[in-house]
Design a protein around this motif. Structure first.
Motif, PDB file in Angstrom:
ATOM      1  N   TYR A 154     -58.253  17.035  70.261  1.00  0.00           N
ATOM      2  CA  TYR A 154     -58.662  17.462  71.454  1.00  0.00           C
ATOM      3  C   TYR A 154     -58.772  16.487  72.458  1.00  0.00           C
ATOM      4  O   TYR A 154     -58.455  15.223  71.922  1.00  0.00           O
ATOM      5  N   TYR A 155     -58.223  17.040  73.351  1.00  0.00           N
ATOM      6  CA  TYR A 155     -58.645  16.072  74.973  1.00  0.00           C
ATOM      7  C   TYR A 155     -59.619  16.448  75.718  1.00  0.00           C
ATOM      8  O   TYR A 155     -59.503  17.648  76.465  1.00  0.00           O
ATOM      9  N   ILE A 156     -59.874  16.351  76.824  1.00  0.00           N
ATOM     10  CA  ILE A 156     -60.399  16.233  78.393  1.00  0.00           C
ATOM     11  C   ILE A 156     -58.878  17.105  78.502  1.00  0.00           C
ATOM     12  O   ILE A 156     -58.227  16.745  79.158  1.00  0.00           O
ATOM     13  N   ASN A 157     -60.173  17.845  79.918  1.00  0.00           N
ATOM     14  CA  ASN A 157     -58.864  18.709  80.833  1.00  0.00           C
ATOM     15  C   ASN A 157     -58.675  18.135  81.583  1.00  0.00           C
ATOM     16  O   ASN A 157     -59.980  17.582  82.784  1.00  0.00           O
ATOM     17  N   MET A 158     -57.572  17.370  82.290  1.00  0.00           N
ATOM     18  CA  MET A 158     -57.283  16.468  83.111  1.00  0.00           C
ATOM     19  C   MET A 158     -57.590  17.237  84.895  1.00  0.00           C
ATOM     20  O   MET A 158     -58.523  16.509  85.447  1.00  0.00           O
ATOM     21  N   SER A 159     -57.386  18.137  85.025  1.00  0.00           N
ATOM     22  CA  SER A 159     -57.413  19.487  85.987  1.00  0.00           C
ATOM     23  C   SER A 159     -59.492  18.580  86.413  1.00  0.00           C
ATOM     24  O   SER A 159     -59.390  18.804  86.830  1.00  0.00           O
ATOM     25  N   VAL A 160     -60.146  19.482  84.926  1.00  0.00           N
ATOM     26  CA  VAL A 160     -61.107  18.692  85.753  1.00  0.00           C
ATOM     27  C   VAL A 160     -61.832  17.643  85.862  1.00  0.00           C
ATOM     28  O   VAL A 160     -62.486  17.148  86.739  1.00  0.00           O
ATOM     29  N   VAL A 161     -61.165  16.544  85.197  1.00  0.00           N
ATOM     30  CA  VAL A 161     -61.507  15.208  85.875  1.00  0.00           C
ATOM     31  C   VAL A 161     -61.078  14.704  86.871  1.00  0.00           C
ATOM     32  O   VAL A 161     -61.889  14.093  87.560  1.00  0.00           O
ATOM     33  N   VAL A 214     -59.276   5.859  83.965  1.00  0.00           N
ATOM     34  CA  VAL A 214     -58.287   6.827  82.428  1.00  0.00           C
ATOM     35  C   VAL A 214     -59.213   5.995  81.338  1.00  0.00           C
ATOM     36  O   VAL A 214     -59.234   7.064  80.688  1.00  0.00           O
ATOM     37  N   ILE A 215     -58.935   4.734  81.647  1.00  0.00           N
ATOM     38  CA  ILE A 215     -60.789   4.249  79.988  1.00  0.00           C
ATOM     39  C   ILE A 215     -61.528   4.851  79.935  1.00  0.00           C
ATOM     40  O   ILE A 215     -62.409   5.821  78.817  1.00  0.00           O
ATOM     41  N   ASP A 216     -62.672   4.883  81.485  1.00  0.00           N
ATOM     42  CA  ASP A 216     -63.903   5.736  81.046  1.00  0.00           C
ATOM     43  C   ASP A 216     -63.585   7.431  81.286  1.00  0.00           C
ATOM     44  O   ASP A 216     -64.596   7.888  80.526  1.00  0.00           O
ATOM     45  N   GLU A 217     -62.929   8.008  82.400  1.00  0.00           N
ATOM     46  CA  GLU A 217     -63.305   9.653  81.550  1.00  0.00           C
ATOM     47  C   GLU A 217     -62.067  10.085  80.818  1.00  0.00           C
ATOM     48  O   GLU A 217     -62.349  11.356  81.015  1.00  0.00           O
ATOM     49  N   ILE A 218     -61.054   9.822  80.635  1.00  0.00           N
ATOM     50  CA  ILE A 218     -60.083  10.559  79.923  1.00  0.00           C
ATOM     51  C   ILE A 218     -60.615   9.954  78.126  1.00  0.00           C
ATOM     52  O   ILE A 218     -60.438  10.913  77.383  1.00  0.00           O
ATOM     53  N   THR A 219     -60.146   8.504  77.738  1.00  0.00           N
ATOM     54  CA  THR A 219     -59.105   8.342  76.190  1.00  0.00           C
ATOM     55  C   THR A 219     -60.875   7.859  75.833  1.00  0.00           C
ATOM     56  O   THR A 219     -60.715   8.737  74.791  1.00  0.00           O
ATOM     57  N   LEU A 220     -61.456   7.129  76.319  1.00  0.00           N
ATOM     58  CA  LEU A 220     -62.777   7.147  75.633  1.00  0.00           C
ATOM     59  C   LEU A 220     -63.314   9.248  75.292  1.00  0.00           C
ATOM     60  O   LEU A 220     -63.596   8.514  74.163  1.00  0.00           O
ATOM     61  N   PRO A 221     -63.541   9.184  76.411  1.00  0.00           N
ATOM     62  CA  PRO A 221     -64.156  10.503  75.623  1.00  0.00           C
ATOM     63  C   PRO A 221     -63.758  11.419  75.142  1.00  0.00           C
ATOM     64  O   PRO A 221     -64.321  12.217  74.670  1.00  0.00           O
ATOM     65  N   ASN A 222     -62.329  11.826  75.032  1.00  0.00           N
ATOM     66  CA  ASN A 222     -60.577  11.707  73.711  1.00  0.00           C
ATOM     67  C   ASN A 222     -61.400  11.376  72.821  1.00  0.00           C
ATOM     68  O   ASN A 222     -61.678  12.100  71.240  1.00  0.00           O
ATOM     69  N   ALA A 223     -61.445   9.542  72.793  1.00  0.00           N
ATOM     70  CA  ALA A 223     -62.014   9.480  71.158  1.00  0.00           C
ATOM     71  C   ALA A 223     -63.421   9.536  70.626  1.00  0.00           C
ATOM     72  O   ALA A 223     -63.710  10.661  69.483  1.00  0.00           O
TER      73      ALA A 223
END
Length: 353
Positions: free
Chosen positions: A99-106, A195-204
């Motif tokens: 699972y991964y966060i949709n980048m365009s929304v971020v 990147v860590i706060d908005e993408i990596t950590l939510p993905n984890a």
């Protein structure tokens, strides 16, 4: 598959999640029925099948002037107690059963003021995937990531009870794959704190909280389900998430933070890194970081394009650099000739077993 926390989800009559192929992991794309994991991976390979762009497209093939390496201070990012807030209003998708966060929304959220570093607005303004010393590409999932994930299965890489570092992690998919492989500890590092706060950590968080605790469950991937659209408030951190630590900052600064920290630290059995050798100016810092943080009998698995047009780096140039340093032995363990040639390199200390 796409789903948004705290919003409705499209599901089929059997309440099984829909799946679809993606032509770009940054942008929402048309839905298609996912025939197999292999087909999903093949379409994902179009995600970033070109070299990182420095400046406008018309300058893409020009070699940029050498820049002074920037030492961005290191920072450890705490895992928030309220995991529901981490995933609030996030749009989730899947690729390679992760699972991964949709980048365009971020990116849209960051443009609305959640990006303290301003990397999204700067990237948009400069028409660039990379701004040396400012933004190092973590908002995009590059195709070599999937090459390396595939290699884990092909080579039967064992993560069980290992300590793993996902270096230059971006979305963190490599580290998350290691978690799923029952790694004992997984640390994630990216240059940018956004990147860590908005993408990596939510993905984890999304992967660790998925229904049925998929991490290391060994269940067939076809039976796995996405995280609940309205997840219950967690009483404590999921077991897999307690194994994780998250860091931002330049490589040498993160090394210093880890090695000088009062927290217990053991060197890594495995370091994973993908598409981090595009800029030859960074080779010294990367090499030294690997030498400082890898266990004496550890292994590095590095995925890269053969050459990065417009940026100047590539697998063969880094291999030559490594040989000249005479610290590691290297081996190209896989070559992918589809599209731009890509390679996977294994590294180990020369005196290791």
């Amino acid at each position: 598959m796409a789903f948004r926390f705290n919003f409705s989800i499209d599901e089929n009559e059997n309440n099984e999640p829909d799946t679809h192929d993606k032509t770009d992991l940054q942008l929402c794309s048309p839905r298609h029925k996912q025939e197999s994991t292999e087909k999903s991976k093949q379409t994902a390979e179009t995600v970033a099948d070109s070299s990182p762009r420095l400046g406008t497209d018309k300058h893409q093939d020009e070699t940029p002037p050498k820049k002074e390496f920037c030492c961005k201070a290191a920072k450890e990012h705490d895992i928030p107690e309220d995991l529901d807030k981490v995933l609030e209003n996030k749009v989730m998708e899947t690729v390679s059963d992760l699972y991964y966060i949709n980048m365009s929304v971020v990116e849209m959220m960051c443009l609305d003021g959640t990006d303290g570093e301003g990397i999204v607005s700067k990237s948009v303004a400069s028409h660039s995937d990379l701004i040396p010393g400012v933004y190092e590409g973590g908002l995009k999932i590059w195709e070599c990531t999937f090459d390396l994930i595939d290699y884990f299965s092909e080579a039967e890489i064992q993560f069980t009870n290992k300590t793993v570092l996902d270096l230059g992690c971006g979305a963190g998919l490599l580290g998350i794959a290691a978690l799923r492989g029952k790694a004992d500890k997984v640390h994630f590092q990216d240059y940018n704190s956004t990147v860590i706060d908005e993408i990596t950590l939510p993905n984890a968080v999304a992967n660790c909280r998925s229904e049925g605790n998929r991490m290391g469950s060994g269940d067939d991937r076809k039976t796995s389900k996405p995280p609940s659209k309205r997840p219950k408030k967690a009483e404590c951190l999921p077991d897999a998430l307690t194994k994780c630590r998250f860091f931002s900052g330049e490589w040498s600064e993160v090394s210093q933070l880890l090695l000088s920290s009062n927290k217990p630290f053991s060197k890594y059995d495995i370091i994973l890194t993908s598409e981090t050798i595009y800029n030859p100016d960074y080779y010294g810092a990367l090499h030294d970081t690997l030498a400082q943080l890898l266990d004496k009998n550890g292994r590095v698995y590095l995925a890269s394009k053969a050459h990065y047009f417009g940026v100047g780096g590539g697998i063969h140039l880094f291999e030559k650099f490594t040989v000249e340093r005479n610290v590691f032995r290297t081996s190209i363990v896989k070559i992918i000739d589809k599209g731009l040639q890509r390679c996977i390199m294994e590294m180990a200390f020369k005196d290791s077993s």
